[in-house]
Design a protein around this motif. Structure first.
Motif, short mmCIF file in Angstrom:
data_model
loop_
_atom_site.label_atom_id
_atom_site.label_comp_id
_atom_site.label_asym_id
_atom_site.label_seq_id
_atom_site.Cartn_x
_atom_site.Cartn_y
_atom_site.Cartn_z
N LEU A 18 0.82 -1.22 0.00
CA LEU A 18 0.00 0.00 0.00
C LEU A 18 0.85 1.26 0.00
O LEU A 18 0.53 2.24 -0.66
CB LEU A 18 -0.92 0.01 1.22
CG LEU A 18 -2.29 -0.63 1.05
CD1 LEU A 18 -3.11 -0.46 2.31
CD2 LEU A 18 -3.04 -0.05 -0.13
N ALA A 88 -8.32 -1.05 8.81
CA ALA A 88 -9.18 -2.15 8.38
C ALA A 88 -10.19 -2.50 9.47
O ALA A 88 -11.07 -3.32 9.28
CB ALA A 88 -8.33 -3.37 8.04
N LYS A 109 -10.11 0.61 5.15
CA LYS A 109 -9.49 -0.33 4.21
C LYS A 109 -10.47 -1.46 3.98
O LYS A 109 -11.17 -1.84 4.92
CB LYS A 109 -8.20 -0.88 4.80
CG LYS A 109 -7.05 0.13 4.85
CD LYS A 109 -5.83 -0.54 5.45
CE LYS A 109 -4.61 0.36 5.38
NZ LYS A 109 -3.42 -0.28 5.98
N PRO A 110 -10.55 -2.04 2.81
CA PRO A 110 -9.77 -1.75 1.62
C PRO A 110 -10.00 -0.32 1.13
O PRO A 110 -11.16 0.14 1.10
CB PRO A 110 -10.29 -2.76 0.59
CG PRO A 110 -11.00 -3.80 1.38
CD PRO A 110 -11.50 -3.15 2.60
N LEU A 111 -8.92 0.31 0.75
CA LEU A 111 -8.99 1.72 0.39
C LEU A 111 -9.64 1.94 -0.96
O LEU A 111 -9.39 1.19 -1.91
CB LEU A 111 -7.58 2.31 0.31
CG LEU A 111 -6.81 2.47 1.60
CD1 LEU A 111 -5.40 2.94 1.28
CD2 LEU A 111 -7.48 3.45 2.53
N GLY B 43 -6.88 -5.65 4.31
CA GLY B 43 -6.85 -4.21 4.03
C GLY B 43 -6.37 -3.85 2.65
O GLY B 43 -6.69 -2.76 2.16
N ASN B 44 -5.60 -4.73 1.98
CA ASN B 44 -5.04 -4.27 0.70
C ASN B 44 -5.51 -5.02 -0.55
O ASN B 44 -5.38 -4.51 -1.66
CB ASN B 44 -3.50 -4.24 0.75
CG ASN B 44 -2.87 -5.62 0.94
OD1 ASN B 44 -3.49 -6.64 0.65
ND2 ASN B 44 -1.63 -5.64 1.43
N GLU B 46 -8.44 -5.81 -1.99
CA GLU B 46 -9.45 -5.15 -2.84
C GLU B 46 -8.90 -3.88 -3.48
O GLU B 46 -9.25 -3.55 -4.61
CB GLU B 46 -10.69 -4.83 -1.99
CG GLU B 46 -11.92 -4.61 -2.84
CD GLU B 46 -13.18 -4.50 -1.99
OE1 GLU B 46 -13.27 -5.16 -0.95
OE2 GLU B 46 -14.07 -3.73 -2.40
N THR B 47 -8.01 -3.18 -2.75
CA THR B 47 -7.42 -1.95 -3.30
C THR B 47 -6.63 -2.25 -4.57
O THR B 47 -6.60 -1.45 -5.50
CB THR B 47 -6.50 -1.29 -2.24
OG1 THR B 47 -7.25 -1.11 -1.05
CG2 THR B 47 -5.99 0.05 -2.71
#
Lengths: 470, 90
Positions: A18, A88, A109-111, B43-44, B46-47
């Motif tokens: 990220l 998240a 997040k997801p961002l 957290g990442n 889907e980004t």
């Protein structure tokens, strides 16, 4: 906006994927990006200003120092830096905790990276407004002469006037301030108010020449409900409004004779009666008057009551015109430059040597008001970091008296003695109105039926025309 | 948002080495690694355009918290397949 620098972003996330993605995304959009996996390193570099940060984007869950701890530490030395937290953990409690700790925004997040971009843009706008606000507050909180805000001058004439204002500020004696239009009579009146024991009360100012006689009477004395057509409710007058404070009557020399008699009675009895009422009310306001006229001559001509003149002329203070206090021109110019640079968000650092010379040699017939207008105009029109000579007035408008006729009442007539081009006529007319209004831009623009910016543009265009003609 | 191929490839390559790390940690009964990696993927993924990886990240984190080795093995297997498939599609 002039000389806008790239905005600087600090991004903190232990997720290298990220971190790289966001750095690349913002760099492509022209941002200066500094990225960190460890919040402690980012904190240290921001604190010692090794890195510039306009906005910080930080993950909430970080090893060693969390995003929340980072915010708390930042706030110990920077109260305004906007910080956007990413997480998240999408619970409301976490969001509330983050905002309470001082986060500007909270993104999940997801961002959704474009959404993050909007948040960054808004944070930058907030940051810019906060910085401008702080700068403006600092400017207007600057303590100048006698510890008063925005009172600037070091010439003997100015110091003498201010010193007299200080000495009489605690007395109850009537004060009249003499000085040319735009020389700063109201500054003296405010100084008397601020330095005396009435400073916690209101300072109420009115220009007696700007309001028709009938309206002025109701403004000064107030009126009872039904006193005249349109008096649908009672209204207190300025004498009452200024109770325990100061009432500043500017251009008292223009006050109509019937009102002069009423003012004299109020000053003698310290009581007012609202129009349409029989009841009298005590007034406690201190009255300070000012005029650009020679009141003694006005008395001789029968335009001003002699008894009122003597009543007012207990302590006369003379504010010298700017041409007699040339030492004040540069300090005032620098003050106005700073003020208008902040207001117009222009990154102007000062004056060139030639510009300073021009400022010092112009006659400034319109005094400080004309100087202020000239600096505002220069700031608006300047294309560089330093105001140069071509940004300043080309001709000394105040010296062109011979080009206009004056009637006995002081009303200037616009005259054209020879065939002129349309541009020349426009220039002469704009100059004429500008001068007739004592270089007051608002009034000039109003009379010409244009806005203030258009007035500046016209003056600039006309200067260029003059260059071409010459 | 359009993600550049180079970013996507780098992202998937890193997942491949993480999968090896996950398998190793499972043999060592170290569940913290699954929790941390799962949290990050949540957290990442889907980004970067991989919502399935985000979903698998959630499962990985939850299975790590309850120390469910069978579930972890199953999720790691699914993750490996998904990463290989995604790499082929680039």
């Amino acid at each position: 906006m002039k000389n806008k620098n790239l905005s600087s972003l600090v991004i903190i996330d232990d997720d290298v994927d990220l971190l790289e993605l966001l750095s690349s995304f913002f760099r492509q959009r022209g941002y200066n990006v500094s990225s960190y996996e460890d919040a402690r390193v980012a904190l240290a570099e921001i604190e010692v200003k090794k890195v510039t940060a306009d906005v910080v984007i930080s993950d909430l869950k970080l090893p060693v120092m969390s995003g929340l701890d980072f915010i708390k530490r930042i706030r110990t030395f920077n109260a305004v830096l906007p910080i956007i937290l990413m997480t998240a953990e999408g619970s409301l409690e976490v969001a509330v905790e983050a905002i309470e700790a001082g986060a500007y925004d909270f993104v999940l997040k997801p961002l959704h990276v474009p959404q993050l971009l909007i948040s960054v843009q808004r944070a930058l706008f907030l940051n810019q407004v906060q910085v401008e606000n702080t700068n403006l507050k600092n400017l207007f909180n600057e303590q100048d002469f006698l510890g008063l805000k925005g009172v600037i001058g070091k010439s003997p004439g100015f110091k003498k006037a201010m010193e007299l204002a200080r000495r009489v500020s605690s007395s109850q004696a009537n004060i009249i301030i003499f000085g040319e239009s735009g020389s700063g009579k109201e500054v003296i009146a405010k100084a008397v108010h601020e330095l005396g024991d009435r400073k916690s009360g209101p300072f109420v100012a009115i220009n007696c020449s700007a309001i028709p006689e009938n309206l002025l009477e109701s403004e000064l004395f107030g009126y009872a409900k039904g006193a005249f057509t349109g008096a649908v409710a009672s209204k207190i007058g300025l004498f009452e409004e200024a109770n325990k404070g100061t009432l500043f009557l500017d251009e008292i020399g223009d006050l109509a004779l019937p009102l002069q008699a009423k003012l004299l009675r109020v000053l003698q009895e310290r009581k007012v009666k609202r129009i349409g009422e029989n009841q009298t009310r005590d007034i406690t306001a201190r009255v300070i008057c000012a005029t650009h006229k020679d009141l003694k001559k006005e008395v001789e001509k029968g335009n001003f009551r002699e008894d009122l003149y003597f009543r007012l002329n207990v302590i006369p203070i003379h504010m010298p015109p700017l041409r007699e206090r040339k030492e004040d021109i540069i300090p005032l110019s620098e003050y106005f430059l700073k003020k208008f640079s902040l207001i117009n968000n222009a990154n102007i650092k000062g004056f060139t040597k030639q510009a300073i010379k021009r400022l010092e040699t112009l006659a400034w017939k319109g005094n400080v008001r004309e100087l202020e207008n000239a600096i505002e105009r220069a700031v608006v029109l300047s294309n560089s970091e330093y105001v140069d000579v071509e940004d300043l007035p080309l001709a000394d408008l105040g010296n062109e008296e011979s080009k206009t006729n004056q009637t006995e009442t002081g009303t200037a007539l616009f005259s054209i003695n020879s065939i002129m081009t349309l541009e020349e006529v426009c220039k002469k007319y704009i100059e004429f109105i500008f001068k007739r209004n004592g270089f007051a831009k608002e009034q000039t623009a109003k009379e010409l039926g244009i806005d203030r910016k258009t007035l500046y543009r016209k003056l600039k265009e006309l200067e260029n025309v003059e260059h071409t003609i010459q | 948002m359009h993600i550049l191929v180079e970013h996507k490839k780098k992202y998937l390559d890193r997942r491949k080495s993480e999968i090896e790390e996950l398998k190793q940690s499972l043999n060592n009964n170290d569940f913290d690694i699954a929790i941390n990696i799962g949290h990050r993927l949540k957290g990442n993924g889907e980004t970067f355009g991989y919502p399935v990886i985000s979903a698998l990240g959630i499962s990985l984190e939850q299975a790590g918290i309850v120390k469910d080795k069978e579930k972890l093995r199953e999720v790691i297997e699914q993750l490996a397949k998904n990463v290989e498939q995604s790499l082929k599609e680039i």
